[in-house]
Design a protein around this motif. Sequence first.
Motif, PDB file in Angstrom:
ATOM      1  N   TYR A 189       2.545   6.152  -7.178  1.00  0.00           N
ATOM      2  CA  TYR A 189       1.499   7.010  -7.748  1.00  0.00           C
ATOM      3  C   TYR A 189       1.917   8.481  -7.707  1.00  0.00           C
ATOM      4  CZ  TYR A 189      -2.982   9.521  -7.833  1.00  0.00           C
ATOM      5  OH  TYR A 189      -3.985  10.392  -8.112  1.00  0.00           O
ATOM      6  N   HIS A 217       0.837  -1.208   0.000  1.00  0.00           N
ATOM      7  CA  HIS A 217       0.000   0.000   0.000  1.00  0.00           C
ATOM      8  C   HIS A 217       0.874   1.261   0.000  1.00  0.00           C
ATOM      9  CE1 HIS A 217      -4.074  -1.611   0.221  1.00  0.00           C
ATOM     10  NE2 HIS A 217      -3.511  -2.625   0.842  1.00  0.00           N
ATOM     11  N   VAL A 238      -0.926   8.152   7.697  1.00  0.00           N
ATOM     12  CA  VAL A 238      -2.324   7.755   7.901  1.00  0.00           C
ATOM     13  C   VAL A 238      -2.445   6.238   7.822  1.00  0.00           C
ATOM     14  CG1 VAL A 238      -4.629   7.821   6.881  1.00  0.00           C
ATOM     15  CG2 VAL A 238      -3.314   9.918   7.136  1.00  0.00           C
ATOM     16  N   ALA A 278       5.737  15.279   0.596  1.00  0.00           N
ATOM     17  CA  ALA A 278       4.710  15.505   1.623  1.00  0.00           C
ATOM     18  C   ALA A 278       3.501  14.614   1.388  1.00  0.00           C
ATOM     19  CB  ALA A 278       4.297  16.978   1.609  1.00  0.00           C
ATOM     20  N   ALA A 279       3.090  14.468   0.141  1.00  0.00           N
ATOM     21  CA  ALA A 279       1.933  13.619  -0.168  1.00  0.00           C
ATOM     22  C   ALA A 279       2.215  12.167   0.206  1.00  0.00           C
ATOM     23  CB  ALA A 279       1.605  13.729  -1.657  1.00  0.00           C
ATOM     24  N   ALA A 309       2.201  11.938   4.036  1.00  0.00           N
ATOM     25  CA  ALA A 309       0.845  11.997   4.602  1.00  0.00           C
ATOM     26  C   ALA A 309       0.140  10.656   4.439  1.00  0.00           C
ATOM     27  CB  ALA A 309       0.049  13.099   3.897  1.00  0.00           C
ATOM     28  N   ASP A 310       0.218  10.084   3.259  1.00  0.00           N
ATOM     29  CA  ASP A 310      -0.434   8.791   3.031  1.00  0.00           C
ATOM     30  C   ASP A 310       0.171   7.704   3.919  1.00  0.00           C
ATOM     31  OD1 ASP A 310      -2.225   9.716   1.233  1.00  0.00           O
ATOM     32  OD2 ASP A 310      -1.218   8.944  -0.550  1.00  0.00           O
ATOM     33  N   ARG A 319       5.040   9.117  -9.926  1.00  0.00           N
ATOM     34  CA  ARG A 319       4.704   9.094 -11.363  1.00  0.00           C
ATOM     35  C   ARG A 319       4.076  10.423 -11.783  1.00  0.00           C
ATOM     36  NH1 ARG A 319       2.940   4.014 -11.422  1.00  0.00           N
ATOM     37  NH2 ARG A 319       0.862   4.635 -10.775  1.00  0.00           N
ATOM     38  N   ASN A 320       3.169  10.920 -10.956  1.00  0.00           N
ATOM     39  CA  ASN A 320       2.535  12.207 -11.255  1.00  0.00           C
ATOM     40  C   ASN A 320       3.565  13.330 -11.318  1.00  0.00           C
ATOM     41  OD1 ASN A 320       0.085  11.001 -11.383  1.00  0.00           O
ATOM     42  ND2 ASN A 320      -0.604  11.626  -9.351  1.00  0.00           N
ATOM     43  N   GLN A 340       2.496   1.484  -3.398  1.00  0.00           N
ATOM     44  CA  GLN A 340       1.596   1.931  -4.466  1.00  0.00           C
ATOM     45  C   GLN A 340       1.391   3.439  -4.407  1.00  0.00           C
ATOM     46  OE1 GLN A 340      -1.823   2.997  -4.306  1.00  0.00           O
ATOM     47  NE2 GLN A 340      -2.090   3.011  -6.529  1.00  0.00           N
ATOM     48  N   ARG A 341       1.221   3.980  -3.193  1.00  0.00           N
ATOM     49  CA  ARG A 341       1.017   5.434  -3.074  1.00  0.00           C
ATOM     50  C   ARG A 341       2.297   6.176  -3.455  1.00  0.00           C
ATOM     51  NH1 ARG A 341      -3.535   6.627  -4.257  1.00  0.00           N
ATOM     52  NH2 ARG A 341      -3.519   8.659  -3.276  1.00  0.00           N
TER      53      ARG A 341
END
Lengths: 90, 604
Positions: B219, B212, B557, B549-550, B553-554, B222-223, B215-216
Motif C-alpha cells: 500500500y 498484513h 505496531v 518510515a510508514a 511504523a505499521d 504503491r502510493n 499488504q501495508r
Amino acid sequence: MSLRRTVVILGAGLATLLTVVILRAETTRLQSELSLLDSRAAVLWQELRENELELARLRNPALIRARVAQMRLQDSPVDRAAGDTQPPDR
Amino acid sequence: MVVIVLLVAGAGRLAWVECTRGSGLREQAQRQHTATLVVPAQRGDILDTRGRILAGTLRRPSLFVDPSLVEDARFAAHSVAPVLGLNPTELEQIIRTRRDRGFVWVKRRLSDRELEDFLAVRRDRRLRAFVIRQEPQRVYPSGRLAAHVLGFVGAEQHGLAGIEQSLDGVLAGKDGWRVSTVDVRRRRVHSRPADYTPPRDGAGVVLTIDVHIQQRTEYHLRNAVKEFRAHWGTALVMDPQSGEVLAMAVVPAFDPADPIPPHPDAQQREAATQRMRNRAVSDSYEPGSIFKPFIVSCALDEGIIHLDEPYVINGPTRRFGSRTIHDTHAYSTLALHEVISKSSNIGMGLVGARCGNERLHRFVRRFGFGDPTGIRLPGEHPGLVQDFSRWSGYSTQSIPIGQEIAATPIQIITAFSVFCNDGILYRPRIVRGVIGPGGETLADYSRPVAVRRVLDSRTVREFRRRALVEVVRSGTGKPAAIADYQVFGKTGTAQVARPDGRGYLSGAYVGSFMCGAPSDHPRAAVLVSLYRPSAGAYYGSRVAAPTAAAILADTLVYMQVPPELTRDQGPTGAATVSVVVARRDQGADCQHAVTDSQQLITDN
C-alpha cells in the motif's frame, strides 16, 4: 429319479441361479452406488475447498481494512497522524 | 436340415469375423466399456507465516471428447459448439481428423453457465462421447498481494515464476489413475482395487511473509510510486534477528491468476514480462550513498578510523587525483559520524583513501555483495562486484560512495540487518517450512542460518547509536522519524548507469532508504527503493524515507513492539534515547505498553 426329487433338484438349481443373479445385480447396484457416493464426496470436498478459499479471500487484509474504514475506525498510527481519509486499497 | 445349414452358416460367419476383425472389435468393445481416468493430484497450498492461504487449488469442469466414439461428427459438433461459444466447423474438423485418438480437449475450465447448457444438450442428444473432467485451477484469494513472491502456474499447473516455480516439485504432487468399467453413458459402474493408483497430493509451503505486513508494504509503496511517478519501486521488510523476509513488494504488480493478457501482441508481452520481474531479487543497481555504512563500519571494526575523528572536507568539491568528488552542501570539517549522517561524498573519498583498494574489496565481499544470498526465489541476481584485478584508482573513491558496484535490494537489506543484530550476516529466508497434505511437518526451515560474523558486536552498537541514529535525528534521514520509536538508517540517491556501462543517464536516479527500529533492539529492517522517480523530487530522503518510515511504523505496531522514546523526547530529539518500557515478549502486556506510551506522548 422320482418326480419329487427332480422337482427339488430343479427348484434348488433355479433358486441357486436366482440367488446368483440377485447377488450379481446387487453387487452392481452397490458398485454404482459407491461410485455415486465417491462422486458426492468429491463434490463435497470441492465445496469445502471453495469455502476455505472464500474464507481466505474474506480474510484478505485489504478487505478487512475496507471494513474498518467503513466503520470509521482508523487502524494505522501513520494514517491517524496524517488524517488519512483515502479509501483503502484493494 | 435347414436349421443345421443355418447353424453352420452362422458358425462360419462367426469364425470369419473372428479371423478378420476379431482383435479390432475386441479393442473397440474394451474401449467402450472401460475408461482410464487420471485422478489429478491436489497441488499444495502456499500459506503465509500464520497459515493464511495465499494460493490454493480448486477444481473446475473441462470438456473432452473421445472421437472414436462419435458416430456423426457433424451432428455432434453443431450440437456442442454453439453452447460453448466455439466454431462448429472447426470442432467437426478436429473430431474427424483425430479419429484415431481417444482423447481431445474441447474446452477447458467451463463457466457454470456453459456447463449447465452443455449438460442439457448432452442429455437431450445422447452425446456420450463428450465427457466432463474436473481440472485443477490455481486460485489466489488475496488477488495481487505478494504476486512476485508467489509467482504463477501455467495451463498444466506447473509453476512458471516465484515460489510456484522454485518449489514446483514439492507443490505439484503426482497424479493417480483409475481403470473402471463404465455404462453406456460413461458412468463408472465398477472399479477393481488393483486398477486404482491413488494420487499423491502436493505438500503445502509455509512462507515467512505475513499478509498484513505485506499488504501495508504494498500500500505505502504503491502510493510512493504513484506520487513520484517512478518507473518501478521495491520494498522489503526483514526480521533482522533471523533473516526472515516479512514482506517483499514490487510495484507495478500483476494478477497471478491472469498474468498475461489473452492473445498478447509483442508490446503487451514485453510489458507483462517487465511487470512480472521480481526486482527485489532479479534487478541490481548501483546503491549509491546507502552503501557508505558498509565501508565505514568495517573500517571502524579494523581500527583504521574512529567515529570522532575530524575530516577536513572543504567542499562542496574536492579533487582526488584526476577525479572530482561533489557534495550537496559545502562542509568545512566533519567528524566521521557526521560524514555518515550528512552523507558527505568527499568524507567517504577520504575514508576510501585511508583504507585502500585491497581492504575495500574485502569489506565489500564480507557483507556478501557479489554473491547470491541463497533465498529460494528463482532468477536471483548475484549483483556485480568487479574482479579485483579490474579495480583502479577511481575505485578508491567510487566504492565508498556506492559506485562501480551493483547490488540487489535483497542483498542490501540482508547486509543492513548486520547493523541490527550485533554483527551477524544471516541468509535471508522466505520459506519457513513444508507441510504434508495431512498437516505433518515435512521440512522445517524456521531456524536462522548464520553465514558469518561480519562485525564485532561493540562496533555495531556504537556505529548504530552514533552514526545511523544521527542520520534520522539530525541528518539526511529526518523525514523517516516516527513517533514512539527511534529509527536509524541511511539515505541513498544513486545515478542510473547507462546500459553500455559508460557513464550515467542524465536526470535518472534511484532514491533509496534503508532503516530499522527500535534502535536498542531492532525488530524490523526496511528497504525502499524507487527507480527513476520523475515528479521532480528524486533524493532518497524525499522519495523513499517517508515510505520506509510508514512501513516500519505499521510493522512495529502490528508486531506489538513496545515503544522506545520517553514523553519528553520527540522522535528527532538530540538527547540519548532511553527505554521507558522494559522489553517484553509479544502478548497482552505489550499491547498495554503500546497503548500507555501512546497516551503519554499524546498528553505531552
